[in-house]
Design an enzyme around this catalytic site. Structure first.
Site, PDB file in Angstrom:
ATOM      1  CG  ASP A   6     -13.131  -6.981   8.482  1.00 46.82           C
ATOM      2  OD1 ASP A   6     -13.031  -7.604   7.412  1.00 46.82           O
ATOM      3  OD2 ASP A   6     -14.192  -6.913   9.148  1.00 46.82           O
ATOM      4  CD  GLU A  32     -12.607  -6.209   3.629  1.00 52.09           C
ATOM      5  OE1 GLU A  32     -13.070  -7.214   3.081  1.00 52.09           O
ATOM      6  OE2 GLU A  32     -12.892  -5.871   4.797  1.00 52.09           O
TER       7      GLU A  32
END
Length: 548
Positions: free
Chosen positions: A210, A274
């Site tokens: 993330d 990401e």
């Protein structure tokens, strides 16, 4: 463990895998409390095997106050009770591996929860303490330090700084309940290396990282300095502006330390970022033999509905992958974006285009990330009552991601449509009545359903595209001449035949007689059409013999 490889070498499985994103809260509720859980995921593993995917990506299930749906982690080594226990996780991963499915888990390294023991200790300690040095605490500016340390703003809206009672401020690029860690602190780096090993030891096959581009901030935490007044800057997690808190060069030191850990475990353990970067060359730096295995291709998700837009995105993505010698990724929806059925148009038009986009995506070389429910053709739920929305961004900006997170409909005539057991609590977000006809049970075995289209496409993808690591150039795409508004390409040959994908973005049906033998079309088989014509906003797959 019996794993069915998606490539010619088991350790290369990720290069051409189809990964199914499970938003755990909304996938399947086993205990009847209205919230999805790990036991629910375990119970539905046969469905995912039969769908034809290779791996699952699980959103965070760690201990958390759930301010941001679990992306505010209080304990990285335990399961939150609403999702189950570590035993539930172990049982789930054992069953997944037995079914030939791999498991990727989310890791959230940019920030913790404000309930994390480290942050609790930081608040209880004075300015300048070792406890505060694990986070980014700073003195304020202006008289008495009453102004934030710089002009940074939160992705969720408002200032990126919150003041504590002793006068200092702490940084949070997201919600105030998600304080950013200081990744220049050796304890932070050591802690996350240990967290990786904890889950690798439990058998996970990979990590989705993330905010992978956000852990390192520029020295001195300088102002953005773009002259935009406070509160008016449009801050995007995956934007294009050069920012002092994203894509700093030192972030690559972190991944160069993580890669040997992943490589020390057998079976091709991997990580996907990401990540955002302002140029293809900078994004390519995240991927390589000494850093991460993949980075998400968000440009594909953002492409507008036109042949030119998708052609440009595909060409750029394949060129980027060539820079690092690794296959690219393709994604149409996820838990942070409006579902693509709704993005592409209202009602039947959006679904028609979404089905065509699915065939386009699944024909491309590289790996594919599906978002739960896209195989059912689910649209965004746009009319959720405000009092039920739980996205923290909604409270700060009025924008909400809840509409793509509504729990899946599995079957039945009444809400929550099989999401939980009969007699259980209502689902944490309500599904609209129209979803009854879109449930797994309602679409299973129906030839023209979106679910059966995905099942067929995933089976044909395995049969007619070269696996990663093979000797048949799996990354090669050859564009073919077509009418205006038509996107057509062929994949590397498998044996003596190649797969040809044709998408009609134009306003009129087009002749497809010369592309080969048709094997799949995105429009319902019962729809009226001439066999040699491809209607507008639809796609087809063809098999074409190759000689030589």
């Amino acid at each position: 463990m019996s794993i069915s490889p998606a490539s010619s070498r088991p350790e290369d499985w990720w290069k051409s895998a189809v990964v199914y994103q499970v938003y755990v809260r909304s996938f399947a509720d086993d205990d009847g409390d209205g919230i999805g859980d790990l036991a629910g995921v375990r119970s539905r593993l046969p469905y995912l095997r039969d769908l034809g995917v290779d791996a699952l990506w699980l959103t965070p299930f760690y201990r958390s106050p759930m301010v941001d749906g679990g992306y505010d982690v209080a304990d990285y080594r335990d399961v939150d009770p609403i999702f189950g226990t570590l035993d539930d996780f172990d049982n789930m991963i054992t069953d997944a591996h037995a079914l030939g499915l791999r498991i990727i888990v989310d890791i959230v390294p940019n920030h913790t929860s404000d309930a994390h023991p480290w942050f609790v200790a930081a608040l209880a300690s004075p300015p300048g303490s070792a406890e505060r040095d694990r986070y980014l605490f700073r003195d304020g500016r202006g008289p008495g330090g009453e102004l934030p340390p710089n002009d940074w703003e939160s992705i969720f809206g408002g200032p990126a700084w919150t003041r504590v009672p002793d006068g200092q401020w702490y940084l949070h690029l997201f919600d105030p309940a998600q304080p950013d860690l200081n990744w220049r602190h050796p304890e932070v780096r050591a802690e996350f290396e240990d967290v990786l090993r904890f889950w690798l030891d439990r058998g996970v096959d990979g990590f989705r990282i993330d905010v992978a581009h956000g852990m390192i901030k520029a020295d001195g935490l300088p102002d953005v300095g773009d002259g935009v007044p406070a509160g008016q800057r449009q801050v995007e997690l995956l934007g294009r502006a050069r920012l002092p808190y994203f894509d700093q060069d030192e972030v690559h030191d972190i991944y160069r330390a993580w890669r040997p850990i992943l490589d020390s475990y057998p079976g091709g353990r991997m990580a996907v970022a990401e990540a955002w970067a302002e140029t293809p060359q900078r994004l390519a730096r995240y991927v390589g033999p000494d850093e991460l295995h993949q980075a998400f291709n968000f440009d594909f998700l953002d492409a507008t509905w036109s042949a030119d837009s998708f052609r440009k995105v595909v060409d750029t993505a394949l060129a980027e992958s060539a820079i690092v010698g690794a296959p690219t990724t393709w994604v149409l929806s996820n838990h942070d974006k409006q579902r693509h059925v709704t993005r592409y148009g209202d009602g039947a038009l959006g679904l028609r285009r979404a089905r065509a986009a699915a065939l386009l995506m699944l024909a491309l070389p590289g790996s594919v990330y599906l978002y739960q429910g896209e195989e059912l053709g689910l649209p965004e739920v746009l009319d959720l009552p405000d009092e039920l929305r739980q996205d923290p961004a909604f409270r700060r900006t009025g924008e909400s991601r809840d509409g793509c997170r509504v729990p899946l409909p599995w079957g039945g005539d009444v809400p929550p449509y099989g999401f939980g057991p009969a007699g259980g609590a209502p689902a944490w977000l309500p599904a609209p009545p129209t979803w009854r006809a879109r449930s797994v049970a309602a679409q299973t075995g129906v030839p023209d359903s979106t679910l059966e289209l995905y099942r067929t496409a995933l089976r044909l993808r395995r049969e007619h595209t070269a696996p990663a690591g093979g000797a048949t150039e799996p990354g090669r795409v050859t564009w073919r001449d077509g009418e205006p508004g038509v996107l057509a390409f062929s994949r590397s040959a498998v044996g003596s035949a190649e797969l040809v994908c044709v998408v009609n973005f134009g306003d009129e049906p087009v002749d497809v007689d010369g592309y080969g033998t048709p094997i799949l079309r995105s429009q319902p088989p019962g729809a009226a059409h001439a066999p040699a014509r491809l209607p507008t906003d639809t796609a087809g797959w063809f098999i074409r013999p190759v000689t030589g």
